[in-house]
Design an enzyme around this catalytic site. Structure first.
Site, PDB file in Angstrom:
ATOM      1  N   HIS A 278      46.745  36.047  38.633  1.00  0.00           N
ATOM      2  CA  HIS A 278      45.842  37.044  39.394  1.00  0.00           C
ATOM      3  C   HIS A 278      44.856  37.289  38.218  1.00  0.00           C
ATOM      4  O   HIS A 278      43.759  37.274  38.492  1.00  0.00           O
ATOM      5  CB  HIS A 278      46.505  38.216  39.938  1.00  0.00           C
ATOM      6  CG  HIS A 278      45.825  39.154  40.384  1.00  0.00           C
ATOM      7  ND1 HIS A 278      44.864  39.136  41.543  1.00  0.00           N
ATOM      8  CD2 HIS A 278      45.448  40.675  40.290  1.00  0.00           C
ATOM      9  CE1 HIS A 278      44.222  40.103  41.913  1.00  0.00           C
ATOM     10  NE2 HIS A 278      44.348  41.030  41.154  1.00  0.00           N
TER      11      HIS A 278
ATOM     12  N   THR B 213      46.659  43.732  48.738  1.00  0.00           N
ATOM     13  CA  THR B 213      46.501  44.695  47.860  1.00  0.00           C
ATOM     14  C   THR B 213      47.849  45.574  47.487  1.00  0.00           C
ATOM     15  O   THR B 213      48.612  45.876  48.587  1.00  0.00           O
ATOM     16  CB  THR B 213      45.177  45.640  48.263  1.00  0.00           C
ATOM     17  OG1 THR B 213      45.259  46.531  47.471  1.00  0.00           O
ATOM     18  CG2 THR B 213      45.703  46.133  49.470  1.00  0.00           C
ATOM     19  N   GLU B 214      47.795  45.984  46.372  1.00  0.00           N
ATOM     20  CA  GLU B 214      49.053  47.102  45.899  1.00  0.00           C
ATOM     21  C   GLU B 214      48.534  48.229  46.622  1.00  0.00           C
ATOM     22  O   GLU B 214      49.385  49.076  46.793  1.00  0.00           O
ATOM     23  CB  GLU B 214      48.586  47.332  44.355  1.00  0.00           C
ATOM     24  CG  GLU B 214      49.891  47.950  43.614  1.00  0.00           C
ATOM     25  CD  GLU B 214      49.377  47.831  42.228  1.00  0.00           C
ATOM     26  OE1 GLU B 214      49.088  46.763  41.871  1.00  0.00           O
ATOM     27  OE2 GLU B 214      49.534  49.010  41.571  1.00  0.00           O
TER      28      GLU B 214
ATOM     29  N   ARG C  60      47.605  44.559  32.958  1.00  0.00           N
ATOM     30  CA  ARG C  60      46.550  45.564  33.503  1.00  0.00           C
ATOM     31  C   ARG C  60      47.193  46.256  34.646  1.00  0.00           C
ATOM     32  O   ARG C  60      47.912  45.778  35.438  1.00  0.00           O
ATOM     33  CB  ARG C  60      45.464  44.582  34.017  1.00  0.00           C
ATOM     34  CG  ARG C  60      44.467  45.362  34.524  1.00  0.00           C
ATOM     35  CD  ARG C  60      43.243  44.797  35.012  1.00  0.00           C
ATOM     36  NE  ARG C  60      43.499  43.717  36.082  1.00  0.00           N
ATOM     37  CZ  ARG C  60      43.586  43.753  37.319  1.00  0.00           C
ATOM     38  NH1 ARG C  60      43.438  45.344  37.820  1.00  0.00           N
ATOM     39  NH2 ARG C  60      43.685  42.975  37.989  1.00  0.00           N
TER      40      ARG C  60
ATOM     41  N   PHE D 120      48.243  54.184  43.474  1.00  0.00           N
ATOM     42  CA  PHE D 120      48.288  52.916  42.985  1.00  0.00           C
ATOM     43  C   PHE D 120      49.263  52.781  41.737  1.00  0.00           C
ATOM     44  O   PHE D 120      49.666  53.769  41.167  1.00  0.00           O
ATOM     45  CB  PHE D 120      46.838  52.399  42.287  1.00  0.00           C
ATOM     46  CG  PHE D 120      46.279  51.229  43.024  1.00  0.00           C
ATOM     47  CD1 PHE D 120      45.568  51.427  44.107  1.00  0.00           C
ATOM     48  CD2 PHE D 120      46.366  50.118  42.562  1.00  0.00           C
ATOM     49  CE1 PHE D 120      45.277  50.193  45.048  1.00  0.00           C
ATOM     50  CE2 PHE D 120      46.047  49.012  43.144  1.00  0.00           C
ATOM     51  CZ  PHE D 120      45.350  49.154  44.495  1.00  0.00           C
TER      52      PHE D 120
ATOM     53  N   GLY E  50      28.446  41.290  35.448  1.00  0.00           N
ATOM     54  CA  GLY E  50      27.285  40.928  35.193  1.00  0.00           C
ATOM     55  C   GLY E  50      26.212  41.721  35.732  1.00  0.00           C
ATOM     56  O   GLY E  50      24.987  41.873  35.255  1.00  0.00           O
TER      57      GLY E  50
ATOM     58  N   GLY F  24      29.108  38.521  38.892  1.00  0.00           N
ATOM     59  CA  GLY F  24      29.909  39.278  39.544  1.00  0.00           C
ATOM     60  C   GLY F  24      29.868  40.593  39.171  1.00  0.00           C
ATOM     61  O   GLY F  24      28.689  41.202  38.967  1.00  0.00           O
TER      62      GLY F  24
ATOM     63  N   LEU G  84      45.959  37.182  48.079  1.00  0.00           N
ATOM     64  CA  LEU G  84      46.175  38.581  47.850  1.00  0.00           C
ATOM     65  C   LEU G  84      46.427  39.685  48.779  1.00  0.00           C
ATOM     66  O   LEU G  84      45.397  39.690  49.872  1.00  0.00           O
ATOM     67  CB  LEU G  84      45.234  39.155  46.829  1.00  0.00           C
ATOM     68  CG  LEU G  84      45.076  40.835  46.052  1.00  0.00           C
ATOM     69  CD1 LEU G  84      46.386  40.470  45.178  1.00  0.00           C
ATOM     70  CD2 LEU G  84      43.917  41.013  45.562  1.00  0.00           C
TER      71      LEU G  84
ATOM     72  N   GLN H  68      48.783  38.008  34.090  1.00  0.00           N
ATOM     73  CA  GLN H  68      49.161  39.000  35.133  1.00  0.00           C
ATOM     74  C   GLN H  68      49.574  38.066  36.342  1.00  0.00           C
ATOM     75  O   GLN H  68      48.499  37.386  37.014  1.00  0.00           O
ATOM     76  CB  GLN H  68      48.163  39.988  35.598  1.00  0.00           C
ATOM     77  CG  GLN H  68      48.873  41.374  36.615  1.00  0.00           C
ATOM     78  CD  GLN H  68      48.268  41.966  36.618  1.00  0.00           C
ATOM     79  OE1 GLN H  68      47.025  42.375  37.223  1.00  0.00           O
ATOM     80  NE2 GLN H  68      48.714  43.231  35.959  1.00  0.00           N
TER      81      GLN H  68
ATOM     82  N   ARG I 147      52.368  46.105  37.819  1.00  0.00           N
ATOM     83  CA  ARG I 147      52.664  44.631  38.533  1.00  0.00           C
ATOM     84  C   ARG I 147      53.831  43.888  37.718  1.00  0.00           C
ATOM     85  O   ARG I 147      54.368  43.009  38.356  1.00  0.00           O
ATOM     86  CB  ARG I 147      51.418  44.224  38.380  1.00  0.00           C
ATOM     87  CG  ARG I 147      50.352  44.723  39.382  1.00  0.00           C
ATOM     88  CD  ARG I 147      49.019  44.322  39.434  1.00  0.00           C
ATOM     89  NE  ARG I 147      48.283  44.977  40.427  1.00  0.00           N
ATOM     90  CZ  ARG I 147      46.751  44.830  40.693  1.00  0.00           C
ATOM     91  NH1 ARG I 147      46.306  44.066  39.799  1.00  0.00           N
ATOM     92  NH2 ARG I 147      46.222  45.307  41.623  1.00  0.00           N
TER      93      ARG I 147
ATOM     94  N   HIS J  77      50.299  38.933  40.257  1.00  0.00           N
ATOM     95  CA  HIS J  77      50.300  40.140  41.274  1.00  0.00           C
ATOM     96  C   HIS J  77      51.418  40.146  42.086  1.00  0.00           C
ATOM     97  O   HIS J  77      51.774  38.886  42.416  1.00  0.00           O
ATOM     98  CB  HIS J  77      48.951  40.175  41.963  1.00  0.00           C
ATOM     99  CG  HIS J  77      48.692  41.365  42.805  1.00  0.00           C
ATOM    100  ND1 HIS J  77      49.384  41.651  43.802  1.00  0.00           N
ATOM    101  CD2 HIS J  77      47.699  42.343  42.658  1.00  0.00           C
ATOM    102  CE1 HIS J  77      49.236  42.855  44.263  1.00  0.00           C
ATOM    103  NE2 HIS J  77      47.956  43.171  43.722  1.00  0.00           N
TER     104      HIS J  77
END
Lengths: 261, 587
Positions: free
Chosen positions: B357, B258-259, B398, B120, B17, B14, B256, B244, B290, B246
């Site tokens: 999340h 998005t925020e 987070r 955000f 990595g 991901g 999801l 968390q 969140r 979301h």
């Protein structure tokens, strides 16, 4: 690969089934199976699966795998059309199994219907719905799908106008699922053709105002296996789960080749 | 069995990595032989599902600086953040974004052609005065663009990948100075073959474990393998009770939204149409962090103000944003609502409810990505970054966008540290029979010893975790969850898989994954039971206040013994403070 032959209705359940939710209808899921460890050729197998109209086809495949036949093999990850793992032929067209809802496949009265699922075409089948992606990824890597620049890098970001950014927006959406490439009749017949996805990813850089590698990529795509193979059947555009205008992108690359110096 | 030898082995492809791989290949001053092992294909990783943005105080559209970003991160994490680490992350954020741009990432642009930024949750100007535009973004596909850009650059630099190699163990060699990491053991999905990778340095970047819950934004493949491997080795996990939720998952599905939607001006409303966040966070309202928004939503529903026929969700109202903003800045979530709920955000509010999340906790590391075996001793040669790691920059909660930042900043740091370590150290012998544990584990799963189905156990695990260990928790619900998880562990000893073949045996894979999920769920629940306070993402109805006197400390979980049903020892680690004193958290 030869056409699948034997049509078998599975009776093999793995113990009790989970409770059927209200409003579920029984769907016959007809799946092309192939395990080279045990099969000499592909065969068809059908499973009865209770499904809600809002279920994704992926849910039905999971039901089969989890409760009816654990050997059924396919790829999946995000389950909402972003990771590109679960491209397959659903009722004859290339789709992501997580992005097709049962209600969109119900015919007429919607009481009972058959959904046919087979692997995407033109790539070697490793097992059931799982194909070897390596030839596809190789074509992707061959078009230099990365930003090429020369000279010193700026200390801050490169400046790019919103309009220049918009120019290649469509082709940045590609998730490398292979729906387009494996819907292309040219690719089916001549696996050496780069295929739509590779060209889409070349387009994404050729039309990026920051990039200086367009000539290199165009030379690659001018090759015998390159863009000129495209017969504009538009299968790729129809197949793209991200709504990319794939055929248009290919034609834009052709134009770039015709009109460069 | 096959043997391989590399300088650096990275587990997971991901964002963290691949960023680690690129740092090792291009920035270390030499090019170590590097292999990236991934259980998927690189571009399938769940980084690609991240949407809204990546924060950095570029100040491209308004005044901002990294010190404000540091403060927001610490306050957002309810003061459980290690402040030195947060400072590193906020400071290096700026270069992390600029590096991605130079690698080719197509950020949205301002009218001047600079990287555009948007608001955000929890990111503010001057220590909480008002929301600030700090999130750099590419429509609502920022994670997709990061994943693609990093993979493109891996292709450019010829990074070697082993796709669909499922790592199941690490090799620790005992030396006079304690354990040293000397490699990793992987199961090749295509063939069923075991591969031992000997390496000077191993980087874990294996992601989260959202699949312990039913309603989650996480991919099916996010089963906490990396954390589970570390834990089974007797190494600690940190702060696992902090998970968390979301706020805006598609109701009933968990997908999801998005925020960034609220960053662009979308509003949360209850059944009466009231903008309820005005009551809970009067200053920044819908852009509160969140944990606060998720709890507020849950309270609205609990108190009967939920929308829909069962009053069990709230509404995300985007209708005033207009079709153009939705299509240009939030196209994917617009499509998700249309596809999966048949709701058009242009004309109707979207049903949403919190969705599991992100794991704030994970494998404890220092700011160089080096894995710790206690509160401060490093395991030489072993590194971790991204969601599987706990630096800890996220503390108890987070902030949105800080995960994409985390993977880039600490992925790079871990890759660099691993490459430099490899340059200065010789290969150390592997332990004897390095693959024995994995072979025994796989043989056990494949053998006949019962009739339990993996899917049944997993479904029941997810159901009890959703019901008893999600947004709000009590002693009673957590005890129920613990009881359930332990009973499921008993049943797991009797699972059988139907596919006994060697070739792409995903039946076996799912069974192994479930073992990790069960183990991590138990750690989460025990941590939540023991933390008798409410802080960030951990909300106890029976202990509604933060208790700095007793709980301003990280939890450290150690597995005692070998079997799946072993004990867990809980220890504590102090939080690192630099300049910010804990304050009451108001927005």
């Amino acid at each position: 690969m030869t056409a699948a032959t034997v049509d078998r209705v599975s009776s093999g359940a793995r113990g009790d089934q989970p409770p059927v939710p209200d409003g579920a209808v029984t769907i016959t899921v007809r799946i092309q199976r192939f395990n080279p460890e045990t099969d000499s050729e592909p065969r068809w197998e059908s499973f009865g699966v209770p499904a809600l109209p809002t279920d994704r086809v992926l849910n039905l495949l999971h039901y089969v795998k989890w409760y009816l036949d654990g050997t059924l093999t396919f790829r999946r990850s995000c389950a909402h059309g972003i990771c590109g793992s679960d491209a397959m032929q659903i009722n004859g067209v290339n789709r992501l199994a997580c992005k097709v809802l049962v209600k969109d496949l119900l015919s007429g009265g919607g009481k009972h219907t058959t959904i046919t699922v087979a692997p995407i075409k033109g790539l070697p089948v490793n097992k059931d719905l799982l194909v070897d992606m390596e030839p596809f990824m190789e074509a992707f890597r061959a078009v230099k799908p990365f930003l090429i620049t020369y000279g010193n890098e700026p200390t801050r970001e490169r400046i790019q106008s919103a309009a220049d950014r918009e120019r290649f927006d469509d082709t940045t959406k590609c998730i490398l699922c292979a729906c387009c490439t494996t819907s292309c009749p040219v690719f089916w017949n001549e696996g050496s053709y780069f295929g739509p996805a590779a060209i889409v990813n070349a387009h994404r850089f050729i039309f990026d105002s920051r990039d200086e590698g367009a000539e290199e990529r165009l030379d690659i795509l001018n090759d015998a296996e390159g863009v000129w193979r495209c017969r504009t059947t538009f299968n790729c555009t129809d197949a793209c789960p991200r709504g990319i205008q794939v055929t248009k992108a290919i034609q834009e690359v052709k134009r770039a080749l015709l009109f460069r110096r | 069995m096959q043997f391989h030898r590399y300088d650096v082995v990275i587990v997971g492809a991901g964002g963290a990595g691949m960023r680690a791989a690129l740092a090792a290949a291009t920035e270390a001053g030499h090019a170590p032989r590097t292999a990236v092992l991934t259980k998927l294909y690189p571009t399938r990783s769940h980084t690609g599902a991240a949407q809204g943005g990546m924060c950095a105080a570029l100040a491209n559209v308004e005044e901002d600086n990294w010190e404000w970003h540091t403060f927001d991160t610490i306050k957002g994490g309810d003061y459980l953040v290690d402040q030195d680490a947060a400072e590193v992350m906020a400071k290096e954020a700026i270069d992390a974004v600029l590096d991605l741009e130079k690698m080719g990432l197509p950020f949205n642009r301002t009218p001047e052609g600079r990287i555009d930024q948007r608001r955000f949750g929890g990111h503010t100007r001057n220590h909480g005065e008002a929301a600030v535009r700090r999130a750099c973004y590419a429509a609502d596909r920022t994670g997709h663009m990061i994943l693609q850009t990093l993979y493109q650059n891996c292709v450019k630099h010829g990074i070697e990948f082993f796709n669909e190699f499922y790592v199941l163990d690490i090799c620790l060699t005992e030396t006079e100075n304690g354990p040293v990491c000397t490699g990793a053991v992987a199961y090749e999905l295509a063939t069923g073959e075991i591969h031992v990778f000997q390496a000077k340095a191993v980087v874990f970047a294996t992601g989260g474990f959202g699949k312990v819950f039913k309603t989650t934004s996480n991919a099916h493949t996010l089963t906490g393998d990396g954390m589970g491997i570390i834990f089974r080795k007797g190494l600690p996990l940190e702060d696992m009770e902090f998970y968390q939720f979301h706020p805006t998952g598609l109701a009933g599905l968990g997908i999801l939204l998005t925020e960034g939607a609220r960053g662009e001006g979308a509003i949360l409303r209850n059944a009466a149409g009231e903008r309820f966040m005005e009551r809970y966070a009067p200053t920044i309202k819908d852009l509160a962090p969140r944990d606060i928004v998720a709890r507020s939503m849950a309270l609205e529903v609990l108190e009967g103000r939920g929308a829909g026929p069962n009053k069990d969700y709230v509404l995300l109202d985007c209708t005033h944003l207009g079709a153009e903003v939705l299509e240009s800045k939030l196209p994917d979530i617009t499509e998700f609502a249309r596809t999966y709920l048949a709701v058009d955000p242009v004309t109707e509010p979207v049903p949403v409810y919190p969705t599991a999340h992100y794991a704030m906790g994970g494998i404890p590391t220092n700011i160089h990505g080096e894995v710790l075996r206690d509160n401060d001793t490093v395991v030489p040669g072993l590194y971790a970054a991204g969601e599987c790691a706990c630096v800890s920059v996220h503390g108890a909660n987070r902030l949105g966008t800080n995960s994409l930042l985390d993977i880039n900043v600490f992925g790079r740091r871990a890759g660099l540290a691993a490459a430099r370590y490899a340059a200065n150290h010789e290969l150390i012998d592997l332990p004897e029979t390095p693959a024995a544990v994995v072979q025994a584990q796989l043989e056990l799963v494949l053998s006949e010893h019962g009739k339990e189905r993996v899917a049944d156990i997993r479904t029941e695990l997810q159901a009890t975790m959703d019901a008893n260990a999600s947004v709000y928790r009590t002693e009673e619900t957590l005890k129920q969850a613990l009881h359930d998880v332990q009973a499921l562990k008993d049943r797991y000893a009797h699972i059988s898989v139907q596919d006994k073949g060697k070739r792409f045996n995903t039946d076996l894979l799912e069974a192994v994954e479930l073992g990790f999920l069960l183990e991590l769920a138990e750690v989460l629940v025990i941590g939540a039971l023991e933390r008798k306070e409410s802080r960030g993402g951990h909300a106890r109805e029976d202990y509604p206040n933060r208790d700095d006197t007793n709980y301003m400390r990280h939890s450290m979980f150690y597995k005692q013994g070998d079997g799946l049903k072993s004990d867990i020892r809980l220890d504590y680690k102090p939080v690192t403070f630099t300049r910010y004193k804990p304050m009451e958290r108001k927005y």
